[in-house]
Write an enzyme that holds these catalytic residues in place. Structure first.
Site, PDB file in Angstrom:
ATOM      1  CG  ASP A  42      21.226   2.612  37.464  1.00  0.00           C
ATOM      2  OD1 ASP A  42      22.249   2.628  36.753  1.00  0.00           O
ATOM      3  OD2 ASP A  42      20.190   3.253  37.182  1.00  0.00           O
ATOM      4  CG  ASP A  78      17.483   6.163  38.611  1.00  0.00           C
ATOM      5  OD1 ASP A  78      18.063   5.216  38.050  1.00  0.00           O
ATOM      6  OD2 ASP A  78      16.762   6.988  37.988  1.00  0.00           O
ATOM      7  CB  ILE A 122      12.057   7.525  36.330  1.00  0.00           C
ATOM      8  CG1 ILE A 122      11.037   8.598  36.697  1.00  0.00           C
ATOM      9  CG2 ILE A 122      11.327   6.303  35.730  1.00  0.00           C
ATOM     10  CD1 ILE A 122      10.177   9.080  35.522  1.00  0.00           C
ATOM     11  CG  ASP A 123      16.532   2.138  38.063  1.00  0.00           C
ATOM     12  OD1 ASP A 123      17.467   2.599  37.368  1.00  0.00           O
ATOM     13  OD2 ASP A 123      16.412   0.929  38.304  1.00  0.00           O
ATOM     14  CB  THR A 143      13.881   6.214  31.976  1.00  0.00           C
ATOM     15  OG1 THR A 143      14.329   6.817  33.202  1.00  0.00           O
ATOM     16  CG2 THR A 143      13.290   7.279  31.087  1.00  0.00           C
ATOM     17  CD  GLU A 145      19.598   8.007  35.384  1.00  0.00           C
ATOM     18  OE1 GLU A 145      18.645   7.578  36.065  1.00  0.00           O
ATOM     19  OE2 GLU A 145      19.943   7.485  34.307  1.00  0.00           O
TER      20      GLU A 145
HETATM   21  C1  LIP Z   1      18.405   1.709  33.843  1.00  0.00           C
HETATM   22  C2  LIP Z   1      19.020   0.678  34.768  1.00  0.00           C
HETATM   23  C3  LIP Z   1      19.123  -0.676  34.084  1.00  0.00           C
HETATM   24  C4  LIP Z   1      19.976  -0.537  32.861  1.00  0.00           C
HETATM   25  C5  LIP Z   1      19.336   0.445  31.914  1.00  0.00           C
HETATM   26  C6  LIP Z   1      19.152   1.822  32.558  1.00  0.00           C
HETATM   27  P1  LIP Z   1      17.532   4.190  34.052  1.00  0.00           P
HETATM   28  O1  LIP Z   1      18.407   2.926  34.527  1.00  0.00           O
HETATM   29  O2  LIP Z   1      18.216   0.552  35.912  1.00  0.00           O
HETATM   30  O3  LIP Z   1      19.699  -1.626  34.945  1.00  0.00           O
HETATM   31  O4  LIP Z   1      20.115  -1.784  32.245  1.00  0.00           O
HETATM   32  O5  LIP Z   1      20.155   0.594  30.786  1.00  0.00           O
HETATM   33  O6  LIP Z   1      20.409   2.381  32.811  1.00  0.00           O
HETATM   34  O7  LIP Z   1      18.341   4.830  32.964  1.00  0.00           O
HETATM   35  O8  LIP Z   1      16.230   3.714  33.564  1.00  0.00           O
HETATM   36  O9  LIP Z   1      17.456   5.077  35.263  1.00  0.00           O
END
Ligand code: LIP
Length: 270
Positions: free
Chosen positions: A215, A82, A84-85, A87, A61
């Site tokens: 994601d 990713d 940290i998914d 974040t 990412e």
């Molecule tokens: C997140 C996604 C989530 C989305 C957020 C963000 P990140 O990923 O997992 O589904 O709604 O806007 O994109 O940016 O925390 O890796």
């Protein structure tokens, strides 16, 4: 490697206050955050992957000169990370935040790993060999459940500064679901974490428009290997039931019947 990143990089920084974290805003969008920990975890895992799997490609990412672009995902073995998914959840010590790593071959996830360092839950899946949580097999049980009896998960996504049209579209979707009747709607802030909720039978359907391959690649495989169904939102180019990790939309559910009901509700004009 993922567990090590969780223990040595993720947790020590997760426990810092928001004021003590190095947080940046992406593309001027207050709903799209990145921290130095995202970058550090990606660098750590990427280096490990390079030394152990020198011939595979990499898509992360966060910025990296060796990243392949989402639209260039090819048939070659490609790690998709990713770091940290969720974040924003990480920044706020809101514990729905994970490290998500997948291996794709011919554009399909064949290995999926989602690790939640806060709860020490490790979700794993290998194509054709099932899914597990901390080594225990996962099996989705959709028997007798329909959309009305479903807990629905979705997200507003990184639309903090989103266009009025995208916010209105999401509000319309929520209105249709509430008017149809569901057990509840949740927004937890992490696509990968959301997909683990389907694999543990904690929710029955998750949908989102605008997400990226990093994601959802690992979570889509975990849901499929646990017995769930993954597709794309209606009005996309693929036929029913097909799914592209880089298609920028997902609808994952405990059963195809629930997805079919959901699509009917979403496409209803009144
Ligand atoms: C997140 C996604 C989530 C989305 C957020 C963000 P990140 O990923 O997992 O589904 O709604 O806007 O994109 O940016 O925390 O890796």
């Amino acid at each position: 490697m993922v567990l090590e990143a969780g223990k040595d990089l993720f947790i020590p920084n997760y426990l810092k206050s928001i004021q003590d974290k190095q947080v940046d805003i992406k593309d001027g969008n207050t709903g799209n955050l990145v921290t130095q920990t995202d970058r550090n975890i990606q660098e750590f895992i990427h280096q490990k992957l390079k030394s152990n799997f020198p011939n595979s490609k990499f898509m992360g990412e966060e910025d990296d000169p060796e990243n392949i672009a989402e639209e260039d995902l090819g048939d070659e073995a490609t790690w998709i990370l990713d770091p940290i998914d969720g974040t924003t959840n990480f920044v706020h010590q809101f514990n729905f935040t994970v490290i998500s790593l997948a291996m794709c071959v011919e554009k399909n996830p064949v290995i999926g790993l989602i690790y939640c360092p806060v709860t020490e839950e490790l979700f794993e899946a290998i194509v054709g060999k099932g899914a597990s949580l901390n080594g225990r097999p996962l099996k989705i049980n959709a028997n007798g459940l329909d959309l009305i009896q479903s807990l629905v998960i979705t997200e507003f996504g990184a639309t903090g500064n989103g266009s009025e049209e995208s916010v209105k579209k999401r509000m319309d979707q929520l209105t249709k679901l509430v008017r149809h009747g569901v057990h509840g709607i949740r927004m937890l802030g992490s696509a990968a974490f959301n997909l683990t909720r389907l694999a543990t039978n904690s929710a029955q359907i998750y949908f989102e428009q605008g997400i990226h391959a990093w994601d959802i690649a690992a979570g889509a495989l975990i849901v499929r290997e646990a017995g769930g169904v993954v597709s794309e939102l209606p009005n996309c180019v693929c036929e029913r039931g097909l799914f592209r990790v880089n298609g920028r939309s997902i609808v994952a559910a405990a059963s195809q019947d629930i997805i079919d009901e959901f699509v009917k509700v979403l496409l209803a004009t009144k």
